[in-house]
Design an enzyme around this catalytic site. Structure first.
Site, PDB file in Angstrom:
ATOM      1  N   ASP A  42       3.753  -6.313  22.892  1.00 50.34           N
ATOM      2  CA  ASP A  42       2.340  -6.172  23.245  1.00 50.34           C
ATOM      3  C   ASP A  42       2.002  -4.765  22.880  1.00 50.34           C
ATOM      4  O   ASP A  42       1.457  -3.888  23.510  1.00 50.34           O
ATOM      5  CB  ASP A  42       2.206  -6.115  24.687  1.00 50.34           C
ATOM      6  CG  ASP A  42       3.121  -7.197  25.477  1.00 50.34           C
ATOM      7  OD1 ASP A  42       2.949  -8.352  24.833  1.00 50.34           O
ATOM      8  OD2 ASP A  42       3.359  -7.155  26.570  1.00 50.34           O
ATOM      9  N   GLU A 215      -4.251 -14.614  26.166  1.00 53.61           N
ATOM     10  CA  GLU A 215      -4.013 -13.312  26.682  1.00 53.61           C
ATOM     11  C   GLU A 215      -4.251 -12.455  25.449  1.00 53.61           C
ATOM     12  O   GLU A 215      -4.385 -12.690  24.303  1.00 53.61           O
ATOM     13  CB  GLU A 215      -2.672 -13.493  27.461  1.00 53.61           C
ATOM     14  CG  GLU A 215      -1.683 -14.061  26.414  1.00 53.61           C
ATOM     15  CD  GLU A 215      -0.183 -13.739  26.977  1.00 53.61           C
ATOM     16  OE1 GLU A 215      -0.286 -13.666  28.342  1.00 53.61           O
ATOM     17  OE2 GLU A 215       0.829 -13.923  26.288  1.00 53.61           O
TER      18      GLU A 215
END
Length: 329
Positions: A42, A215
């Site tokens: 991420d 996401e």
């Protein structure tokens, strides 16, 4: 029956959260992990005064419950780190909200201060610093949104100065929402909360699971149109990939691009590629920093990489040939 259903729902939430470490795939031994690879999931890159700062969810030997590491580079090729002011950490557990699950940070500069918006305890919080190296701190031990569970924050500041918090809410899937956020970044305007995107396309749910995942949102504005770049599928799925949607308003409705996914294992030959952030280099060229699976047989520790992207004829186009992993020299 209620207890059984609750247990099933809890397992679904656990499996869907993209930052959890994989426990079903074989892990590489320490000798198999190249010491030069930057092991972050991420990831995000923040550029300031000639220096690139790389942050992300810790994916290597240091537990992600300790905080956020930071690496630096002057040219996107030679990286040093971790170089955060607290033993390599830019943010350390105990200095703000949260005591576990530190995931998916975003860094921004606003009114002569650096802000880190991040996930902890499956909620979203903010910390500030005088330097991108930290230490990022906040006396408040409260999350920005005090009800429910949400992850993967991204703050977008529009041309009129209004600020929006895009984020993922864990409700019947990982769904992307937006709400206006107040100027201090410490709370939202709850009456503005609105769902943006959920996993409804075939490429977004290649395993046809009951808890579809969308996401890692990043929102941009180009020629008056809003673009949302996001990832879909469970992060452990080799088909984890990146697509985008467009809207005439920061609240939507969002129209998913027919050419999605634009970054996937089909065009990069990398399994589980996605969940990153957009940044511009010193020559004003646009890039997307992301993570991949460690190898064909192991999901974790995930590795950070960069790929070039651009706007072309109203679309976002990636250059698969430009993909490169980020390494410490």
């Amino acid at each position: 029956m209620k207890k059984i259903l609750t247990s099933i729902a809890s397992l679904c939430v656990f499996a869907a959260c993209s930052q959890e470490k994989d426990t079903t795939q074989p892990k590489p031994t320490p000798t198999e992990v190249k010491s030069s690879s930057i092991l972050l999931a991420d990831p995000t890159i923040f550029y300031d005064k000639g220096t690139y700062y790389l942050y992300g969810t810790t994916s290597g030997d240091i537990p992600n419950g300790e905080g956020f590491q930071v690496y630096t580079s002057s040219d996107l090729k030679d990286w040093k780190g971790p170089v955060g002011k607290q033993n390599g950490l830019a943010f350390k557990k105990g200095d703000a909200f949260g005591d576990k699950g530190f995931w998916a940070p975003q860094i921004l500069s606003y009114q002569n201060k650096f802000y880190m918006i991040y996930t902890a305890n499956e909620n979203i919080a903010v910390a500030t610093s005088e330097s991108p190296l930290g230490p990022f701190k906040n006396d408040s031990k409260e999350p920005i949104i005090k009800t429910g569970n949400q992850i993967d924050p991204f703050i977008f500041i529009d041309e009129d100065g209004k600020k929006y918090l895009y984020h993922v809410r864990l409700t019947n899937g990982n769904r992307i929402f937006v709400a206006e956020i107040n100027d201090d970044f410490k709370s939202i305007k709850p009456e503005t909360l609105k769902e943006c995107i959920s996993g409804t396309m075939l490429w977004e749910n290649t395993q046809n699971v009951s808890w579809p995942v969308t996401e890692g949102p990043t929102v941009l504005k180009h020629n008056g149109l809003y673009y949302m770049i996001y990832s879909a599928n469970d992060f452990r799925n080799i088909d984890y990939a990146v697509g985008y949607a467009t809207s005439k308003s920061p609240f939507g409705p969002w129209e998913k691009a027919t050419d999605s996914p634009i970054i996937s294992r089909q065009n990069t030959k990398q399994n589980g590629i996605g969940h990153g952030d957009v940044f511009w280099d010193q020559d004003n060229k646009m890039h997307y920093v992301l993570h991949t699976h460690y190898s064909e047989s192991a999901v974790s520790p995930r590795k950070a990489g960069v790929i070039s992207i651009e706007f072309k004829d109203g679309k976002i186009v990636a250059d698969p040939a430009s993909f490169q992993f980020l390494n410490v020299k």
